[in-house]
Design an enzyme around this catalytic site. Structure first.
Site, PDB file in Angstrom:
ATOM      1  N   ASP A 270       3.664  17.430  67.374  1.00  0.00           N
ATOM      2  CA  ASP A 270       3.821  16.861  66.725  1.00  0.00           C
ATOM      3  C   ASP A 270       6.064  16.887  66.803  1.00  0.00           C
ATOM      4  OD1 ASP A 270       4.190  14.159  64.973  1.00  0.00           O
ATOM      5  OD2 ASP A 270       5.900  15.504  63.982  1.00  0.00           O
ATOM      6  N   GLU A 310       3.464  15.579  71.959  1.00  0.00           N
ATOM      7  CA  GLU A 310       4.735  13.891  72.132  1.00  0.00           C
ATOM      8  C   GLU A 310       5.842  14.005  72.351  1.00  0.00           C
ATOM      9  OE1 GLU A 310       5.564  10.890  67.780  1.00  0.00           O
ATOM     10  OE2 GLU A 310       5.611  12.939  67.828  1.00  0.00           O
TER      11      GLU A 310
END
Ligand code: GLC
Ligand code: CA
Length: 570
Positions: A270, A310
Site C-alpha cells: 500500500d 501501489e
C-alpha cells in the site's frame, strides 16, 4: 473528524490523483456523451459474427498453465483477483464477509480462471479507512475469522494451485494501534519517536506536509496529551510511521517475515512510495528505495514469492522496478487502469497508447499490474459509461496488453455501484457480491449486509449470469480460458500498430510460437483504419468480431465499440 471525500469527487482518492489533469477529465466522464452516436449502418463493418472461444481450457492448455504458474516467473502468467473479504461471502450470518466464506467460493474463482488472490487488509482495524488503518500487524480481524481460518485459506488455495497475496500497509498504522497509543502520551516514552511529531502543524524536512493530507484537510493533527502535532498522509486515524526510527524500520521488516513464514505468496504494498519524507519530496525518495530493496531481499529468501507496488504517481510505475530484480516484481499501471474510461468516452486512444509505450520500457522481468477498477475508483460499469461493449473492450485490453491482470471482485459480473458511503465515496465500489437472484441477502449473507447491495443486484448475480451465454460472466470465463496456457499474453513481445484512426487501438503480441493482433474500437460507431505495418498470417478472428486485411498495409474494420483478436501465427 473529516469522514469523507467531498461529494461529487468521483473516483478519487489520492490528492496526487486530483492534481493530475486527467482527474478533471475523469470527473467529467459521468456526464460525457458517448461519442459517435447511433449509425444506421452500425455493425456493418463486421463481416464475421462473434466467434466464441471454447469456454473451458483443454486438458493440454490446463497442464501448460500449471507449468507456467510454477517457478519464479509465475506472477507474469497468473490472473489475479482482488478480494474485498468483507464484501465477498459471509459464512456466519453476521452480514460481514469472512475468510471461511472466501474459502467456500474458491471453486467458483478457480472455475472463473483465477490463479491468485490479493486480499484487502484483514488485520484488526477500527475501519476508519476500510482496514487500511491497522491496529495489529500480526493478527486477523475477528470479523473475518481467526489465524487458524487464515491458515486454512492458504491451504485450501494451495490445494487448488492458487496463490494468496495480502495487503501490507507499511506507511501508517491506526491511531488505535498500541504503538501510537503509547507514542501519543508524552515526548519521552519508548515509542515517542515511532511516529512523525512536530511542535507546529508543519515541518521543514517534510515537504509534502504543508500541502494537506490526501483526503483534503491538514496533514497534521494536534495531540493534546503530548502538545504536539502528528503527521498523517491519509485520515487522522492513520498516523504515519517514522521510518527514520530504526526500531520502526526493523519491526516492519520482521512483519513481512512473519507473513512469509505463514506461507503467503507475497504482498500488495500500500502507498509504498511514501515511507520516508524529505524537504523536497515525499515520493520514492532514496531512503524509501533502499527500504524497498531490503524488503525485496527478504522476499527473495523465500521461493516463488512476488510483491506488487501501489505507486503514488499515476502515469509511470517504472521507478518501482529498480533494475528489474531488486525492487517490485509488479506495480499497478494506473495510466491504463484509472483512465481507460476517458479514452473510450473521447474515442481517442492516446491515453492507452502512452500507457503501452511506457510499459514497453519496463526493465526485463518487471510486469505492470493491469486493472480496470479497484476499491479506490469507480466500478468499471461507471467508467464504461454503463455500456457493456466498452466494458468488454476494456477488459479485453486488460487481458491482452502486456502485463498481469488483476480483476476486482464482482467485475466479472459487472457489479454496479452502490449508494451508501459510510466512509467515503469509494464505498460505492465496495458493495457485497451478489451470488443468487433472490433473497434479501443474495447468497452473500443470511443477515442484513454490512453495506447495502449495489444497483440491479438480481441481474448482476452470479446465478443469473451463469445461465446466460451472453452475460459478462460468460464473457470473462471465455476470455480467461482463451488466455490460459498461452504464454504469449504474459511474456510475449508487444508492438503497437499505429492505425491512422485514433479511435482504434491495435497491437501485436508475439512469441516464438504464436502471434496475434488485438484491435479495439473506442468509438461508438463502426470504424475502419489502416497502418503501414507489414504483417502476414491468416488474420482469422478468434475472439470478438471484425476483419483484418494483412499485407504491406494493414486494414482493420471493427463494429461500434467492437473488439477482435486476429490470429496471425501459427
Ligand atoms: C491506498 C489504498 C487506499 C487507502 C490508502 C491509505 O491508496 O488503496 O484504499 O485509502 O492507501 O492507506
Ligand atoms: Ca461473517
Amino acid at each position: 473528524m473529516p469522514r469523507g471525500i467531498e461529494a461529487g469527487t468521483l473516483a478519487s482518492v489520492h490528492r496526487t490523483y486530483a492534481r493530475t489533469a486527467a482527474f478533471a477529465l475523469l470527473t467529467a466522464l459521468a456526464s460525457a456523451p458517448a461519442c459517435g452516436g447511433s449509425d444506421s449502418d452500425a455493425g456493418e463493418a463486421a463481416p464475421a459474427g462473434p466467434v466464441r472461444p471454447p469456454p473451458r481450457p483443454t486438458a493440454e492448455q490446463e497442464a501448460r498453465a500449471s507449468a507456467l504458474l510454477t517457478g519464479p516467473d509465475w506472477y507474469r502468467h497468473a490472473v489475479f483477483y482482488e478480494v474485498n473479504v468483507r464484501s465477498f461471502q459471509d459464512s456466519n450470518g453476521d452480514g460481514i464477509g469472512d475468510l471461511n466464506g472466501l474459502v467456500s467460493r474458491l471453486d467458483y474463482l478457480k472455475g472463473l480462471g483465477v490463479d491468485a488472490l490479493w486480499l484487502m487488509p484483514i488485520m484488526p482495524s477500527p475501519f476508519a479507512d476500510s482496514g487500511y488503518d491497522v491496529a495489529d500487524y500480526r493478527a486477523i480481524d475477528p470479523a473475518y475469522g481467526t489465524m487458524a481460518d487464515f491458515e486454512r485459506l492458504l491451504g485450501e488455495a494451495k490445494a487448488r494451485g492458487m496463490r494468496v497475496l495480502i495487503d501490507l500497509v507499511l506507511n501508517h498504522t491506526s491511531d488505535a494501534h498500541p504503538w501510537f497509543q503509547e507514542s501519543r502520551k508524552d515526548k519521552t516514552n519508548p515509542k515517542a519517536n515511532w511516529y512523525v511529531w512536530s511542535d507546529t502543524p508543519s515541518r521543514a524536512d517534510i515537504g509534502c506536509g504543508t500541502n494537506g493530507s490526501t483526503f483534503g484537510d491538514s496533514a497534521w493533527e494536534l495531540e493534546p496529551a503530548r502538545e504536539q502535532y502528528y503527521f498523517h498522509r491519509f485520515y487522522p486515524g492513520q498516523p504515519d510511521l517514522n521510518y527514520r526510527e530504526p526500531a520502526v524500520a526493523k519491526e516492519m521488516l520482521d512483519t513481512t517475515r512473519f507473513w512469509l513464514d505463514k506461507g503467503v505468496d507475497g504482498f500488495r504494498c500500500d502507498v509504498v512510495g511514501l515511507l520516508y519524507e524529505t524537504a523536497t519530496s515525499c515520493s520514492l525518495v532514496p531512503e524509501t528505495v533502499d527500504y524497498i530493496k531490503s524488503i525485496r531481499q527478504i522476499v527473495d529468501t523465500y521461493p516463488d514469492r512476488a510483491i506488487v507496488a501501489e505507486p503514488v504517481e499515476l502515469t509511470n510505475s517504472t521507478p518501482y522496478f529498480g533494475g528489474g530484480k531488486d525492487m517490485f516484481h509488479m506495480a499497478f499501471d494506473f495510466a491504463y487502469g484509472y483512465f481507460w474510461g476517458i479514452a473510450f468516452a473521447s474515442g481517442d486512444r492516446r491515453i492507452i497508447e502512452d500507457a503501452m509505450n511506457t510499459a514497453s520500457a519496463f526493465p526485463e522481468g518487471a510486469q505492470g499490474a493491469l486493472v480496470i477498477g479497484s476499491h479506490d475508483v469507480l466500478r468499471a460499469w461507471q467508467s464504461a459509461g454503463t455500456d457493456p461493449e466498452r466494458y468488454r473492450g476494456a477488459a479485453l485490453l486488460q487481458m491482452t496488453m502486456r502485463g498481469t491482470p488483476f480483476i476486482y471482485y464482482g467485475e466479472e459480473v459487472a457489479l454496479r455501484p452502490g449508494a451508501a458511503t459510510p466512509i467515503d465515496v469509494r464505498d460505492t465500489a465496495r458493495t457485497p457480491m451478489t451470488w443468487t437472484r433472490d433473497g434479501a441477502g443474495h447468497g452473500f449473507t443470511t443477515a442484513t449486509p454490512w453495506l447495502p447491495f449495489g444497483e440491479a443486484p438480481a441481474e448482476t448475480s452470479v446465478e443469473a449470469e451463469d445461465a446466460d451465454p451472453d452475460s459478462m460472466l460468460s464473457f470473462y470465463r471465455s476470455l480467461l480460458a482463451f488466455r490460459r496456457g498461452h504464454p504469449v499474453w504474459a511474456t510475449g513481445a508487444s508492438r503497437f500498430v499505429p492505425i491512422d484512426d485514433r479511435g482504434i487501438v491495435a497491437f501485436v503480441r508475439e512469441d516464438d510460437e504464436e502471434s496475434y493482433l488485438v484491435a479495439v474500437n473506442l468509438a461508438s460507431e463502426p470504424r475502419e483504419g489502416t497502418a503501414p505495418s507489414a504483417l502476414t498470417g491468416s488474420g482469422r478472428v478468434v475472439l470478438g468480431a471484425g476483419s483484418l486485411a494483412v499485407g504491406e498495409v494493414v486494414t482493420v474494420k471493427l463494429p461500434a465499440n467492437g473488439y477482435a483478436v486476429f490470429q496471425l501465427r501459427p
